[in-house]
Scaffold this active site. Sequence first.
Site, PDB file in Angstrom:
ATOM      1  N   GLU A  54      42.621  50.208  41.869  1.00  0.00           N
ATOM      2  CA  GLU A  54      41.598  49.630  40.997  1.00  0.00           C
ATOM      3  C   GLU A  54      40.330  50.456  41.133  1.00  0.00           C
ATOM      4  OE1 GLU A  54      40.617  45.489  41.625  1.00  0.00           O
ATOM      5  OE2 GLU A  54      42.691  44.935  41.995  1.00  0.00           O
TER       6      GLU A  54
ATOM      7  N   GLU B 128      44.774  42.916  48.048  1.00  0.00           N
ATOM      8  CA  GLU B 128      43.688  43.028  49.026  1.00  0.00           C
ATOM      9  C   GLU B 128      43.802  41.962  50.118  1.00  0.00           C
ATOM     10  OE1 GLU B 128      39.980  43.109  46.860  1.00  0.00           O
ATOM     11  OE2 GLU B 128      40.422  45.080  46.021  1.00  0.00           O
TER      12      GLU B 128
END
Length: 502
Positions: free
Chosen positions: A267, A122
Amino acid sequence: MGHPCLLFLLIISCLGHEGLVKGALGFACNWGTRSSHPLPPDIVVKLIKDNGFNKVKLFEADPGALQALGNSGLQVMLGIPNEFLAPLSSTVRVAEEWVAKNVSYFVSNFGTDIRYVAVGNEPFLNAYNGSFLQTTFPAMQNVQAALIKAGLGRQVKVTVPLNADVYETENGLPSGGNFRPDIRDLMVNIIKFLSNNAAPLTINIYPFLSLNADPHFPKEYAFFNGNAAPVIDGSISYTNVLDANFDTLVSALEKNGFSNMPIIIGEVGWPTDGDPSANKANAQRFNQGLVERINRRQGTPKRPVPVDTYIFAIIDEDAKSIQPGSFERHWGVFNNDGTIKYSLNMGKGRSLVPAKGVRYLPKEWCVMSPQASLSDPNLPNSVAYACDHADCTSLSYGSSCSQLDAKSNVSYAFNAYFQTMNQSSSACKFSNLATVTTVDPSPPNQGNTRDGCRFAIMIDTSKRHRLARPPRTSSASPTIAHISCCHGITLLLALFVLILKY
Ligand SMILES: *[C@@H]1O[C@H](CO)[C@@H](O)[C@H](O)[C@H]1NC(C)=O
Ligand SMILES: *[C@@H]1O[C@H](CO)[C@@H](O)[C@H](O)[C@H]1NC(C)=O
Ligand SMILES: *[C@@H]1O[C@H](CO)[C@@H](O)[C@H](O)[C@H]1NC(C)=O
Ligand SMILES: *[C@@H]1O[C@H](CO)[C@@H](O)[C@H](O)[C@H]1NC(C)=O
């Protein structure tokens, strides 16, 4: 002569049966290793396999995990932490060394089936203030070049797991999706690069965080079986935020000329503690819905094909940063020690299987001494020290242990520290405010068996026990291990074949 032949038939049919089930399920999960006492990697690998997962994502090149994954039948996505992005972006040499030590080494020496390298985690998250904007893409290019040079260019693909905050919607609906203006050009360049390498885009989507961030978020919309009023977007009616969020990305890709770009969900999951909405009932409801979608091979309204979906996470991590919130240490489908938190039907009535062969420290707890007073001036600092060095997140507001009385609250903190320090006697002093007990101080469950506060005993991760373990059954007696995997029908079939033959 009939006996060995029967065994042979059983083995053949068992292998076929196992292969079939795995192909049909195809669950994927994240395995984070930020734990004060990580479960031994071979136990985690077995836990992952026993529960029907065939793909796993690691956040860093943990040598124990990569080794245990060798020849396991599990496909691996190997992550690179953001701290490595700057050095990896600087020269191909650094990337070559990283690939040699962390990929090639495990592929050739242990048969680890690495399929993806996830460069960064991220990295464009708004909270990072653009710290990784310059380095992520060059790092990806260098790692890709290094993989090609190592002869792994075909079997290992580079990707980058991004938070869903890399895109937004211009009209509040999925159809208005586009990339964040500040990174649009960068995103287009990265996607072009991934597309040229036949690699997927990886996106992390968190309905829990959507719910948690916005007090007005319609709770039912976070789940798959909710009865929230649907969001109507042209001819599509969205009933859950995962579909809507994913299709916002699909729209963003379409607008920028990548309608066919493959997407992986890197995720997705729901935590069980550390926040009022992080509880077992919500986590079970969310993950059960997710598992059913995966089993149905269900996509989204705009992309009706199945998507590789990595559940976050297989187990809890008691040493993870709680900067995002106290819930951050409680995303596991299983507890730290591989025990089951809540039941899940994984398909065809199969339930979760806990970790096997886990060793625990003795049944001893550290509690606030009966003689100690709550007004002792050393108490606040002692509790603060304990919670700085151990996991007290279950005490936070709305969590499983937030209802404890003041003394038990202190005991919880003392015990968390004592366990984290391997029950060392020096870890239960706290200026004479603490004492060791062999009576479990966990409060009675009072009808609430789901989120009961647990004064846990830490697992024993010392080598001494592990070396004393008997040899693994798989190598000791393969036939018995295989027979035990057979269902009655397979047994009957094998017998039937035998009867026909003779
Ligand atoms: C991976 O490779 C780098 C560079 O060679 C090395 O420093 C590091 O220890 C390796 N392991 C991990 C976990 O990154
Ligand atoms: C980002 O900026 C905010 C506000 O200026 C600051 O509080 C935070 O620490 C910064 N985060 C990082 C990772 O630099
Ligand atoms: C329990 O302990 C935690 C951690 O020290 C603290 O934040 C909380 O306020 C305490 N609660 C009570 C009821 O004492
Ligand atoms: C606890 O024991 C394990 C296994 O022996 C060891 O690796 C770890 O460092 C110990 N932890 C502490 C805080 O002493």
